[in-house]
Write a protein that holds these residues in place. Structure first.
Motif, PDB file in Angstrom:
ATOM      1  N   GLY A   9       0.819  -1.205   0.000  1.00 11.54           N
ATOM      2  CA  GLY A   9       0.000   0.000   0.000  1.00 11.54           C
ATOM      3  C   GLY A   9       0.856   1.258   0.000  1.00 11.54           C
ATOM      4  O   GLY A   9       2.076   1.208   0.119  1.00 11.54           O
ATOM      5  N   TRP A  36      -9.626 -10.068  -1.927  1.00  6.16           N
ATOM      6  CA  TRP A  36      -9.272  -8.737  -1.429  1.00  6.16           C
ATOM      7  C   TRP A  36     -10.559  -7.963  -1.150  1.00  6.16           C
ATOM      8  O   TRP A  36     -11.507  -8.006  -1.952  1.00  6.16           O
ATOM      9  CB  TRP A  36      -8.440  -7.976  -2.462  1.00  6.16           C
ATOM     10  N   ARG A  38     -11.961  -4.072   0.801  1.00  5.76           N
ATOM     11  CA  ARG A  38     -11.504  -2.739   1.195  1.00  5.76           C
ATOM     12  C   ARG A  38     -12.565  -2.065   2.039  1.00  5.76           C
ATOM     13  O   ARG A  38     -13.755  -2.375   1.938  1.00  5.76           O
ATOM     14  CB  ARG A  38     -11.165  -1.891  -0.025  1.00  5.76           C
ATOM     15  N   ARG A  45     -17.059  -2.463   4.866  1.00 13.90           N
ATOM     16  CA  ARG A  45     -16.092  -3.212   4.078  1.00 13.90           C
ATOM     17  C   ARG A  45     -16.788  -3.815   2.862  1.00 13.90           C
ATOM     18  O   ARG A  45     -17.911  -4.320   2.968  1.00 13.90           O
ATOM     19  CB  ARG A  45     -15.467  -4.305   4.933  1.00 13.90           C
ATOM     20  N   ASP A  90     -10.896   5.049  -4.771  1.00 13.60           N
ATOM     21  CA  ASP A  90     -10.274   3.772  -4.406  1.00 13.60           C
ATOM     22  C   ASP A  90      -9.544   3.858  -3.064  1.00 13.60           C
ATOM     23  O   ASP A  90      -9.069   2.844  -2.549  1.00 13.60           O
ATOM     24  CB  ASP A  90      -9.285   3.319  -5.480  1.00 13.60           C
ATOM     25  N   ALA A  92      -8.754   3.562   0.544  1.00 12.18           N
ATOM     26  CA  ALA A  92      -9.337   2.678   1.551  1.00 12.18           C
ATOM     27  C   ALA A  92      -8.216   1.886   2.214  1.00 12.18           C
ATOM     28  O   ALA A  92      -7.066   1.915   1.765  1.00 12.18           O
ATOM     29  CB  ALA A  92     -10.340   1.712   0.911  1.00 12.18           C
ATOM     30  N   TYR A  94      -7.077  -1.802   2.496  1.00  8.62           N
ATOM     31  CA  TYR A  94      -7.283  -3.025   1.723  1.00  8.62           C
ATOM     32  C   TYR A  94      -6.879  -4.237   2.557  1.00  8.62           C
ATOM     33  O   TYR A  94      -5.790  -4.259   3.143  1.00  8.62           O
ATOM     34  CB  TYR A  94      -6.477  -2.970   0.429  1.00  8.62           C
ATOM     35  N   TYR A  95      -7.761  -5.228   2.566  1.00  5.37           N
ATOM     36  CA  TYR A  95      -7.565  -6.429   3.360  1.00  5.37           C
ATOM     37  C   TYR A  95      -7.482  -7.658   2.465  1.00  5.37           C
ATOM     38  O   TYR A  95      -8.304  -7.837   1.556  1.00  5.37           O
ATOM     39  CB  TYR A  95      -8.724  -6.628   4.334  1.00  5.37           C
ATOM     40  N   GLY A 118      -4.578  -5.361   7.130  1.00  8.04           N
ATOM     41  CA  GLY A 118      -4.906  -4.307   6.188  1.00  8.04           C
ATOM     42  C   GLY A 118      -3.701  -3.450   5.830  1.00  8.04           C
ATOM     43  O   GLY A 118      -2.748  -3.321   6.604  1.00  8.04           O
ATOM     44  N   ASP A 120      -2.929   0.454   3.905  1.00 10.73           N
ATOM     45  CA  ASP A 120      -3.566   1.693   3.459  1.00 10.73           C
ATOM     46  C   ASP A 120      -3.214   2.012   2.014  1.00 10.73           C
ATOM     47  O   ASP A 120      -2.048   1.953   1.619  1.00 10.73           O
ATOM     48  CB  ASP A 120      -3.103   2.870   4.331  1.00 10.73           C
TER      49      ASP A 120
END
Length: 125
Positions: A9, A36, A38, A45, A90, A92, A94-95, A118, A120
């Motif tokens: 990220g 994935w 976010r 989420r 976009d 967020a 992200y996981y 996660g 960033d």
């Protein structure tokens, strides 16, 4: 114990690209669908992309189709999310996630059971 660690990220200008990586441990990676998600500030989420356990099928949210690509390297036990033409929306956390059972499709958000911490992603306009 399943652990997932995301990386890649950062801050990027609109129109730019980033590649996220995730390397799970505590499971036989090649048997599990990966995905994935976010979460933007103040929002729930949401599912971004998923890939079947063998990499044969991929799924995308409409908002990222044609811009994002999910892939996996089972030899390296790593899943990737290539993000191109990034937009401010976009932005967020992200996981990375994996399903709770092996040999899944990766298309159903409620099947995901293990999550990373996660990473960033911030897209400036």
């Amino acid at each position: 114990q399943v652990q997932l660690v995301e990386s890649g990220g950062g801050l990027v200008q609109a129109g730019g690209s980033l590649r996220l990586s995730c390397a799970p441990s505590g499971l036989t990676f090649s048997r599990y669908a990966m995905g994935w998600f976010r979460q933007a500030p103040g929002k729930e989420r949401e599912f971004v992309a998923g890939i079947r356990w063998d990499g044969g099928i991929t799924y995308y949210a409409d908002s990222v189709k044609g811009r994002f690509t999910i892939s996996r390297d089972n030899a390296k036990s790593t899943v990737y999310l290539e993000m191109n033409s990034l937009r401010p929306e976009d932005t967020a956390v992200y996981y990375c996630a994996t399903e709770g059972a092996p040999y899944g499709m990766g298309s159903t958000p409620r099947n995901y059971a293990h999550w990373g911490q996660g990473t960033d992603v911030t897209v400036s306009s």
